[in-house]
Write an enzyme that holds these catalytic residues in place. Structure first.
Site, mmCIF file in Angstrom:
data_model
loop_
_atom_site.group_PDB
_atom_site.id
_atom_site.type_symbol
_atom_site.label_atom_id
_atom_site.label_comp_id
_atom_site.label_asym_id
_atom_site.label_seq_id
_atom_site.Cartn_x
_atom_site.Cartn_y
_atom_site.Cartn_z
ATOM 1 N N LYS A 1 1.024 -1.190 0.097
ATOM 2 C CA LYS A 1 0.006 -0.079 -0.100
ATOM 3 C C LYS A 1 1.030 1.152 0.025
ATOM 4 O O LYS A 1 1.907 1.348 0.581
ATOM 5 C CB LYS A 1 -0.965 0.032 1.370
ATOM 6 N N ASP B 1 -2.754 10.869 3.531
ATOM 7 C CA ASP B 1 -4.116 10.373 3.711
ATOM 8 C C ASP B 1 -5.090 11.272 4.432
ATOM 9 O O ASP B 1 -4.791 11.302 5.637
ATOM 10 C CB ASP B 1 -4.270 8.773 4.284
ATOM 11 N N LYS C 1 -10.337 13.227 8.005
ATOM 12 C CA LYS C 1 -9.652 12.542 9.349
ATOM 13 C C LYS C 1 -9.707 13.793 10.205
ATOM 14 O O LYS C 1 -9.707 14.902 9.936
ATOM 15 C CB LYS C 1 -8.423 11.954 9.092
ATOM 16 N N ASP D 1 1.647 6.449 5.611
ATOM 17 C CA ASP D 1 0.714 5.629 5.309
ATOM 18 C C ASP D 1 0.840 4.844 3.900
ATOM 19 O O ASP D 1 0.179 4.063 3.444
ATOM 20 C CB ASP D 1 -0.797 6.430 5.007
ATOM 21 N N ASP E 1 -12.253 7.078 3.623
ATOM 22 C CA ASP E 1 -11.152 7.075 4.591
ATOM 23 C C ASP E 1 -10.555 5.617 4.541
ATOM 24 O O ASP E 1 -9.688 5.192 5.447
ATOM 25 C CB ASP E 1 -11.412 7.451 5.951
ATOM 26 N N GLU F 1 -9.222 3.913 2.030
ATOM 27 C CA GLU F 1 -8.705 4.049 0.538
ATOM 28 C C GLU F 1 -7.826 2.878 0.423
ATOM 29 O O GLU F 1 -7.510 2.577 -0.726
ATOM 30 C CB GLU F 1 -8.080 5.352 0.467
ATOM 31 N N ARG G 1 -7.495 -0.409 0.902
ATOM 32 C CA ARG G 1 -7.860 -1.451 0.374
ATOM 33 C C ARG G 1 -8.409 -1.340 -1.226
ATOM 34 O O ARG G 1 -8.308 -2.418 -1.791
ATOM 35 C CB ARG G 1 -8.738 -2.237 1.170
#
Length: 506
Positions: A273, A278, A285, A296, A355, A357, A359
């Protein structure tokens, strides 16, 4: 400080010597020389292993007097620093480090403490602890990681976070054990450097450029999809998550082929990933939740670091790395809750939360790997869910697998590397929570809880019948403190684990 190459972290030069200790010390300049010796619970020689007691005595020290005067702690990672009078003994500083039970975990902690205690020294000599190869490698890995600090961005560019030792000699250790341990630790540091890079510098295109540089240095094949190629290829997940950003998404493929490989050589695909920042997207968030989001993309950093080390560690299997890179931001083109995204291969996903995202981009990469790369084993690694962090905190990560043997292999590699995995179940009863009225699947399952499990169940939809494992490193992928083997920030968790696993395949 000199400019730092983020892809080649500054380390001491490491060598192994057969000894004896007195001869090694005699050949070195004592002006800024530190000697590291382990201490243990007494076996007749006070806190000394008999070998250490004899080596110190032969080198001119008085180990019994040292123990009586300084009472060094034998707890794993405890250090006692003794400054030596100039000219009387062949070292400037003696560092006594507790070895605990002398198992790999305690030896790794001891190595980290030794590395921290000898930062900036011109020369360091360490007497290898009495242990097997795994224990000695743990000590070396700990020393490399503990002797390093995160790079800093100053007016002059990137600089080392601390002055590392100039040269380290490990006495009574095998050269190959030392060399391989240093290479694994260096992979961890490469991943940390990438994770810690600020997101105003690090975007998907920047990460793709770093991957191309690594490929050039390490002799890897590389392919990069830009936003036009992603659209042409049907990578709707990456395009959706990256749609709200001024810096478009990328997919990077890296390939390592060992010497002498043929059609029978196993093929492993690693997927990371790579969310370079993010914000949460339209479901933004809270402010405190964004502070760590430059890390992230740690999964992609780990995969890149692993591929960078495959050739120098002579990994015996083919390895392909996929970096799914996007920035999850907010503007008029951002994807929305309720949208339907079409992934590579045609599976459609209803967006339940912008949020969640990670996956979404992983689904594209996993589907591509299954359809186009024909791997024998498929493993993804991601800072995926807060649920995993709540369940296991910072010290270990869940592992999900469709194959029990694969799960056991990864967990065993994690124990050897000091990166612990804990088996979590793919609970089939929870799959119904991902049903969608408008698409093939919804990517979140809020009705059942178990957010890490439902995320893994979603990813499983994209791997076909492959042997597959998913590592959710949201907890151990970041450290809030500068302590032990960790610097504050990205930890590179998973790099040494995956390298250990790959080294053991055939």
């Amino acid at each position: 400080m000199p400019a730092e190459d983020l892809l080649a972290p500054t380390l001491p030069s490491w060598t192994a010597a057969d000894g004896p200790l007195a001869d090694v010390l005699a050949d070195l300049d004592p002006t800024d020389l530190a000697l590291v010796v382990g201490v243990v619970d007494g076996d007749g020689d006070g806190p000394w292993e008999s070998r250490a007691h004899a080596a110190l005595t032969e080198a001119g020290f008085a180990p019994d007097e040292l123990a009586e005067t300084h009472e060094p702690s034998t707890a794993a990672g405890a250090t006692t620093t003794v400054r030596m009078p100039r000219g009387e003994l062949p070292v400037r500083v003696l560092v006594l480090v507790g070895l605990g039970d002398a198992g790999p975990a305690d030896l790794r902690a001891a190595g980290a403490a030794a590395g921290r205690a000898t930062r900036g020294r011109a020369q360091v000599v360490a007497l290898a602890p009495s242990s097997d190869e795994a224990g000695q490698a743990a000590f070396v890995e700990g020393a490399v990681l503990g002797g390093w600090a995160p790079a800093r961005l100053t007016g002059g560019g990137w600089t080392s976070g601390s002055d590392v030792a100039g040269a380290v000699v490990l006495v009574d250790a095998e050269g190959d054990v030392v060399e391989r341990a240093v290479r694994r630790a260096r992979a961890t540091l490469l991943a940390r450097n990438l994770a810690n890079t600020p997101s105003n510098i690090k975007n998907p295109a920047w990460m793709a450029r770093q991957a191309c540089t690594v490929a050039s240095r390490a002799g890897l094949d590389v392919k990069v999809w830009d936003e036009k190629a992603l659209a042409a290829g049907g990578f709707g997940g990456l395009l959706a998550v990256g749609g709200g950003s001024a810096t478009p998404p990328r997919l990077v493929q890296l390939g390592y082929t060992p010497k002498g490989s043929d059609d029978s050589t196993p093929h492993v695909v690693l997927v990371g990933k790579g969310i370079t920042f993010d914000s949460g997207g339209l479901q933004v968030k809270p402010a405190e939740g964004m502070l760590a989001m430059k890390t992230d993309m740690s999964g992609s950093a780990v995969v890149l670091a692993v591929l960078a080390a495959c050739r120098e560690l002579d990994v015996p299997v083919r390895v392909t790395g996929l970096l799914a890179l996007a920035e999850n931001m907010v503007d008029g083109a951002a994807y929305r809750p309720g949208d339907v995204v079409t992934h590579f291969g045609g599976t459609t996903t209803e967006i339940g939360n912008t949020d969640a995202e990670g996956r979404i981009v992983l689904a594209d990469a996993l589907a591509y790997a299954d359809a186009e790369l024909d791997p024998d084993v498929l493993v993804d690694i991601a800072t995926l869910t807060g649920a995993a962090r709540v369940a296991l905190a910072r010290s270990m990560a869940p592992v999900y697998a469709t194959d029990g043997e694969l799960s056991e292999e990864l967990r065993a590699a994690g124990e050897t590397a000091g990166e612990t995995l804990w088996p979590f179940p793919l609970v089939q009863a929870y799959r119904q929570a991902l049903e969608s009225d408008v698409a093939d699947i919804n990517h979140i399952g809020p009705s059942v809880g178990g957010g890490s499990i439902t995320a893994a169940l979603f990813l499983r939809e994209f791997v076909g019948e492959r042997r597959w494992a998913h590592l959710d490193i949201a907890g151990p992928g970041r450290s809030d403190v500068d302590s032990g083997v960790h610097g504050k920030g990205g930890t590179g968790f998973g790099a040494r684990l995956l390298l250990r696993w790959l080294e053991g395949l055939s």
